[in-house]
Enzyme design. Structure first.
Site, short mmCIF file in Angstrom:
data_model
loop_
_atom_site.label_atom_id
_atom_site.label_comp_id
_atom_site.label_asym_id
_atom_site.label_seq_id
_atom_site.Cartn_x
_atom_site.Cartn_y
_atom_site.Cartn_z
N GLU A 1 -4.11 -16.42 9.97
CA GLU A 1 -5.26 -15.99 9.18
C GLU A 1 -6.46 -16.86 9.53
O GLU A 1 -6.36 -18.09 9.51
CB GLU A 1 -4.94 -16.08 7.69
N HIS B 1 -4.47 4.14 -6.36
CA HIS B 1 -4.77 5.57 -6.45
C HIS B 1 -3.50 6.40 -6.58
O HIS B 1 -2.46 6.07 -6.00
CB HIS B 1 -5.54 6.02 -5.20
N ILE C 1 -7.56 0.79 7.80
CA ILE C 1 -6.92 0.84 6.49
C ILE C 1 -8.00 0.72 5.41
O ILE C 1 -8.15 -0.29 4.72
CB ILE C 1 -5.85 -0.26 6.34
#
Length: 480
Positions: free
Chosen positions: A31, A49, A335
């Protein structure tokens, strides 16, 4: 030699690391930031969602519905704030009502359970602060709200507890093919691996192109938000969407898991991959659009504005596949929403692709799939007393806005991925998230970080690398 290296530790990278940690594999996560979940994941709508929005047959549709179900299970196991509040898509005229019917049919095809269309009267009975001109609404009871960065942190922490190695402050600057896999060069070290999972968000194209021919292009898309005080948190009980347009799901109004109200985002493509600046025009756009849904929002109660970058690419669907020109290099790209909802399912699909490419993945005995976390203010009174009896630090409130105790701050500083910044602490236990935004508790949090991690005050950052709070003495010696 690692079996798998995951590049990026937002929600997708963290979910993938969690899934890989179930198996007897040597796995690492790289990262570039000084903490996990410190890019898109920390600046989004925090919505799980239901899955009615994506086109049937797409990866988005399949993975949204599956991911929504998995997210609920994971949040329960890992002590992540999650609340299944449901959502509305509201319509104000006949054309929008037709769109609501189309979305309903799409949701049915996608396998979304319990969907139904409400009349305007039914919608107003459930949500009396909606615009009274509402004509109808699509109701999705399975939609939920979540703490997005806590979700990612919990997944990453669990992965680390199960043996995954996490390397922060490691920006990938080079990738080289070898006979057995890849050499990954960061600005700190070199890592050798057989397989690569590219979960670098808006930087996925850059990472991919370090070793392969270009296949897609990132198109960073910015959205700006208001976060309102808890005085506005009960204005609506569900996530309120307007009818979607070509640029997205539109401006939403929703409660948060901490009792605030979130309003936004707008949608604009930007040049900078990390342009999270807010603008007067952008915020005005959000404000005006939201008042069409809920006219009574009091924006004087705003406590913070922020912006996030969506990881769009130059295609409509998610890109989850092996690179065409780099064997055993898997892209998890594009994404965008519903990425947060779909992340657990994306991770499972990534592992399936690895298996298809020849990775031998044997399940690990003794896999730890739970996480204990004390949220002190949520405990019944008798449990609070019991916790304080064991550790008196839980009886000392540091953040008065959010009632966060010293015990909670100390616990997060000794977690599997200890934060070293004030905002890192904030994301783990909510200290500084309240009305004063850390104005009172910030210096005390800094003191606790210094004490517990043995870091000099001058080396403690607010958030990103280089965001130092103390840079030197303003006065030396002398009399007052």
């Amino acid at each position: 030699m690692y079996d798998v290296v995951v590049i990026g530790c937002g929600i997708v990278g963290a979910a993938t690391a969690y899934e890989l940690s179930k198996y007897q594999l040597k796995t690492a996560v790289l990262e570039k930031e000084n903490d996990v979940a410190d890019q898109t994941t920390k600046a989004n709508s925090a919505i799980i969602h239901a899955g009615y929005d994506p086109e049937p047959g797409t990866l988005m549709a399949k993975l949204n519905v599956e991911g929504s179900r998995l997210a609920k299970e994971l949040c329960q196991k890992l002590s992540v704030h999650y609340n299944q509040v449901g959502s509305f898509v509201i319509a104000f005229n006949d054309e929008e009502a037709k769109t609501v019917e189309e979305i309903y049919e799409r949701g049915v095809k996608n396998g979304v359970p319990e969907l139904r269309i409400l009349s305007g009267e039914e919608a107003l009975k459930m949500e009396p602060n909606l615009n009274p001109k509402v004509q109808c609404a699509l109701y999705a009871p399975t939609a939920a709200i979540v703490n997005p960065w806590e979700f990612a942190i919990a997944l990453a922490e669990t992965a680390v507890r199960n043996g995954v190695e996490l390397y922060l402050n490691n920006k990938v600057v080079g990738i080289e093919k070898t006979a057995d896999g890849y050499l990954i060069t960061t600005d700190k070290n070199v890592y050798e691996t057989r397989y690569i999972i590219n979960a670098a968000g808006v930087h996925c194209d850059e990472v991919h192109n370090l070793v392969a021919e270009p296949e897609f292009r990132s198109l960073p898309n910015q959205g700006q938000y208001y976060l309102l005080d808890k005085s506005q948190g009960k204005l609506v009980n569900k996530v309120i969407f307007q009818c979607p347009t070509k640029v997205g799901k539109g401006v939403l109004v929703a409660p948060t898991v901490h009792g605030n109200l979130i309003v936004g985002p707008n949608s604009h493509f930007v040049e900078g991959y990390e342009d999270v600046s807010t603008t007067a025009d952008g915020l005005a756009e959000v404000l005006n659009a939201s008042l069409k849904s809920v006219p009574g929002i009091n924006f004087r109660e705003n406590i913070r504005n922020f912006a996030g970058i969506r990881a769009y690419i130059d295609r409509e669907d998610f890109l989850i596949a092996e690179s065409k020109t780099a064997k055993n290099f898997i892209n998890l790209a594009g994404i965008k929403s519903p990425g947060l909802s779909a992340a657990p399912a994306i991770a499972k699909m990534a592992v399936d692709i690895l298996r298809d490419l020849g990775l031998s993945a044997t399940e690990k005995e003794g896999f730890v799939d739970t996480r204990e976390k004390i949220n002190f203010k949520d405990l019944p009174q008798e449990e609070k007393a019991a916790v304080i009896a064991k550790d008196a630090r839980y009886g000392r409130v540091i953040c008065r806005c959010e009632t966060i105790t010293e015990g909670e701050i100390v616990a997060c500083l000794h977690s599997p991925i200890p934060p070293k910044t004030i905002d890192g602490v904030k994301r783990r236990c909510n200290a500084g998230m309240g009305r004063c935004q850390g104005g009172f508790c910030g210096p005390r949090v800094q003191e606790i970080i210094s004490r517990e991690l043995h870091i000099p005050y001058s080396e403690i950052e607010m958030d990103k690398t280089g965001s130092y709070i103390i840079t030197g003495e303003t006065k030396v010696g002398g009399n007052l």
